[in-house]
Motif scaffolding. Sequence first.
Motif, mmCIF file in Angstrom:
data_model
loop_
_atom_site.group_PDB
_atom_site.id
_atom_site.type_symbol
_atom_site.label_atom_id
_atom_site.label_comp_id
_atom_site.label_asym_id
_atom_site.label_seq_id
_atom_site.Cartn_x
_atom_site.Cartn_y
_atom_site.Cartn_z
ATOM 1 N N ALA A 151 -45.359 -31.608 7.815
ATOM 2 C CA ALA A 151 -46.231 -32.259 6.847
ATOM 3 C C ALA A 151 -46.038 -33.760 6.947
ATOM 4 O O ALA A 151 -44.934 -34.247 7.214
ATOM 5 C CB ALA A 151 -45.929 -31.789 5.431
ATOM 6 N N ALA A 152 -47.130 -34.489 6.728
ATOM 7 C CA ALA A 152 -47.046 -35.939 6.590
ATOM 8 C C ALA A 152 -46.608 -36.229 5.164
ATOM 9 O O ALA A 152 -47.190 -35.710 4.209
ATOM 10 C CB ALA A 152 -48.400 -36.577 6.872
ATOM 11 N N ALA A 153 -45.553 -37.030 4.995
ATOM 12 C CA ALA A 153 -45.004 -37.215 3.646
ATOM 13 C C ALA A 153 -44.260 -38.536 3.538
ATOM 14 O O ALA A 153 -43.937 -39.181 4.544
ATOM 15 C CB ALA A 153 -44.072 -36.048 3.298
ATOM 16 N N GLN A 154 -43.976 -38.914 2.301
ATOM 17 C CA GLN A 154 -43.170 -40.107 2.044
ATOM 18 C C GLN A 154 -42.537 -40.022 0.671
ATOM 19 O O GLN A 154 -43.018 -39.334 -0.227
ATOM 20 C CB GLN A 154 -44.023 -41.371 2.110
ATOM 21 C CG GLN A 154 -45.059 -41.477 0.993
ATOM 22 C CD GLN A 154 -45.872 -42.754 1.037
ATOM 23 O OE1 GLN A 154 -46.176 -43.278 2.106
ATOM 24 N NE2 GLN A 154 -46.255 -43.255 -0.135
ATOM 25 N N ASN A 155 -41.427 -40.723 0.535
ATOM 26 C CA ASN A 155 -40.766 -40.993 -0.745
ATOM 27 C C ASN A 155 -40.287 -42.435 -0.631
ATOM 28 O O ASN A 155 -39.200 -42.708 -0.143
ATOM 29 C CB ASN A 155 -39.599 -40.027 -0.964
ATOM 30 C CG ASN A 155 -38.721 -40.439 -2.133
ATOM 31 O OD1 ASN A 155 -39.174 -41.094 -3.066
ATOM 32 N ND2 ASN A 155 -37.441 -40.044 -2.075
ATOM 33 N N VAL A 205 -36.767 -34.128 -6.822
ATOM 34 C CA VAL A 205 -35.908 -34.011 -8.007
ATOM 35 C C VAL A 205 -35.202 -35.350 -8.190
ATOM 36 O O VAL A 205 -34.398 -35.762 -7.348
ATOM 37 C CB VAL A 205 -34.883 -32.878 -7.861
ATOM 38 C CG1 VAL A 205 -33.951 -32.854 -9.069
ATOM 39 C CG2 VAL A 205 -35.576 -31.527 -7.700
ATOM 40 N N ASP A 206 -35.558 -36.046 -9.253
ATOM 41 C CA ASP A 206 -34.990 -37.372 -9.525
ATOM 42 C C ASP A 206 -35.144 -38.299 -8.315
ATOM 43 O O ASP A 206 -34.207 -39.020 -7.933
ATOM 44 C CB ASP A 206 -33.516 -37.255 -9.914
ATOM 45 C CG ASP A 206 -33.321 -36.458 -11.196
ATOM 46 O OD1 ASP A 206 -34.211 -36.516 -12.058
ATOM 47 O OD2 ASP A 206 -32.284 -35.772 -11.315
ATOM 48 N N ALA A 207 -36.313 -38.284 -7.718
ATOM 49 C CA ALA A 207 -36.566 -39.122 -6.537
ATOM 50 C C ALA A 207 -36.457 -40.597 -6.899
ATOM 51 O O ALA A 207 -36.910 -41.036 -7.962
ATOM 52 C CB ALA A 207 -37.943 -38.824 -5.956
ATOM 53 N N SER A 208 -35.881 -41.367 -5.977
ATOM 54 C CA SER A 208 -35.555 -42.767 -6.283
ATOM 55 C C SER A 208 -36.670 -43.746 -5.949
ATOM 56 O O SER A 208 -36.604 -44.909 -6.354
ATOM 57 C CB SER A 208 -34.287 -43.178 -5.521
ATOM 58 O OG SER A 208 -34.484 -43.062 -4.118
ATOM 59 N N GLY A 209 -37.692 -43.323 -5.205
ATOM 60 C CA GLY A 209 -38.811 -44.217 -4.910
ATOM 61 C C GLY A 209 -39.746 -44.347 -6.093
ATOM 62 O O GLY A 209 -39.474 -43.851 -7.190
ATOM 63 N N GLY A 268 -33.992 -37.844 -2.849
ATOM 64 C CA GLY A 268 -34.490 -36.918 -3.853
ATOM 65 C C GLY A 268 -35.775 -36.205 -3.545
ATOM 66 O O GLY A 268 -36.366 -35.607 -4.451
ATOM 67 N N ALA A 269 -36.251 -36.215 -2.280
ATOM 68 C CA ALA A 269 -37.494 -35.511 -1.944
ATOM 69 C C ALA A 269 -37.339 -34.788 -0.617
ATOM 70 O O ALA A 269 -36.586 -35.221 0.258
ATOM 71 C CB ALA A 269 -38.670 -36.479 -1.894
ATOM 72 N N TRP A 270 -38.094 -33.711 -0.451
ATOM 73 C CA TRP A 270 -38.021 -32.933 0.798
ATOM 74 C C TRP A 270 -39.235 -32.018 0.926
ATOM 75 O O TRP A 270 -39.925 -31.718 -0.048
ATOM 76 C CB TRP A 270 -36.738 -32.088 0.824
ATOM 77 C CG TRP A 270 -36.511 -31.256 -0.398
ATOM 78 C CD1 TRP A 270 -36.983 -30.004 -0.656
ATOM 79 C CD2 TRP A 270 -35.768 -31.649 -1.555
ATOM 80 N NE1 TRP A 270 -36.575 -29.584 -1.896
ATOM 81 C CE2 TRP A 270 -35.818 -30.559 -2.472
ATOM 82 C CE3 TRP A 270 -35.039 -32.790 -1.906
ATOM 83 C CZ2 TRP A 270 -35.190 -30.605 -3.714
ATOM 84 C CZ3 TRP A 270 -34.415 -32.823 -3.151
ATOM 85 C CH2 TRP A 270 -34.494 -31.743 -4.025
ATOM 86 N N ILE A 271 -39.518 -31.608 2.166
ATOM 87 C CA ILE A 271 -40.403 -30.477 2.383
ATOM 88 C C ILE A 271 -39.506 -29.268 2.582
ATOM 89 O O ILE A 271 -38.364 -29.396 3.048
ATOM 90 C CB ILE A 271 -41.366 -30.671 3.578
ATOM 91 C CG1 ILE A 271 -40.619 -30.773 4.903
ATOM 92 C CG2 ILE A 271 -42.274 -31.867 3.351
ATOM 93 C CD1 ILE A 271 -41.541 -30.652 6.116
ATOM 94 N N TYR A 272 -40.020 -28.099 2.234
ATOM 95 C CA TYR A 272 -39.148 -26.926 2.272
ATOM 96 C C TYR A 272 -39.924 -25.671 2.657
ATOM 97 O O TYR A 272 -41.161 -25.596 2.540
ATOM 98 C CB TYR A 272 -38.459 -26.717 0.921
ATOM 99 C CG TYR A 272 -39.411 -26.339 -0.191
ATOM 100 C CD1 TYR A 272 -39.660 -25.013 -0.501
ATOM 101 C CD2 TYR A 272 -40.072 -27.319 -0.935
ATOM 102 C CE1 TYR A 272 -40.541 -24.665 -1.505
ATOM 103 C CE2 TYR A 272 -40.946 -26.986 -1.941
ATOM 104 C CZ TYR A 272 -41.178 -25.651 -2.229
ATOM 105 O OH TYR A 272 -42.061 -25.326 -3.229
#
Length: 363
Positions: free
Chosen positions: A92-96, A144-148, A108-112
Amino acid sequence: MKVFTLMVSVFFTSLLMNAQTNLTRRITNPSFEQGVEGWVRKDMNPQGNDAFTLKSGATYMEKWVSGDGPVGSARLAQTLTDLPPGTYELTAAAQNIKESASADAQTGAWIYAGNERTTVTVRNTYAVRFTFVIDPVTIGFEAVDASGNWLAVDNFQLKRLDEATDAVRSVVTDIITAARQLYGDGTGAEAAAFDAVLKQAEAVLAQSDATSEALIAQAKAVQEAETAYRLANASEAMPFDMTANVVNPSFEDGWNGWTQSDMSLQSNDSFTLKEGATYAERWTGRGGIVGNGSILQTVKNLPIGRYRLTAAAQNIQEDTPNTNKTGAWIVGDNERTAVGKRSTYSVDFMSITGDAVVGFVDS
């Protein structure tokens, strides 16, 4: 020799094509061009601008807060069933990111996929590998509690890399072994039919060249036979779980399957017994009387028998949460159990017609 070389080249190309099969079609709405269809979400929203430069098509999903954040928690999830057994790669294309320092890795973020996950930081395409054998697998994006201050994701892709034969054989062996233990000495109701299915599965398992597909077919047959056997032998000591007959039992798909009156969906964590991301509630200010509300569903296709419905529930004044209040029940057809302080409640009822009305009522 030239012809031989060409044939070898074509042969290896064919192997590579077969080894990596694109199965993105098994994901409903993988690029969110139909909004959130097929996905369960919490605090992620469709966005149609071009700010996320890795988006595919017109829409991506995001959570954004101003300044440096933090953006906190969010989730997108979809459960896949009946995939061909094998090793898979989900991308997946993603960002945090923190927009003020977009090159810095945030946390604090991920694909799963199932229990496997890959951390998402700067804007990029991420991949996670997992093995699918027989049980459903949930895929998606989570924070979960992502810092961005800006989360974004789009363009899920799914490829099957190989058959994962060893993993499949191990899981199928466990399924057959457990079923044989359940069969025991063969004195249960419908034991002969169960034994026949087990013997067939054991014969296929003994074949060293059995394919993953053949092994899975036998495992599914054993599971179906086990369900029939458990149902035929259901008792107080060995009850049979029929929660699957309840549509959306934990409200993860909103009100789908339920008829509600004056109740609301809630995603906070105040109700500590909630399962998943969502629960149903009726609330008024402290000291007030909450009044009437209900959530009901007619459960279909129940074999004749005695049933036990359980649910996490409460009927409390927040100032005195350990004091039982009156006027609320969980219901199973014509039977009901009073609900007071926060706990798990149960009600027993008989089903004669094959349908039963279950749910929660306060009045």
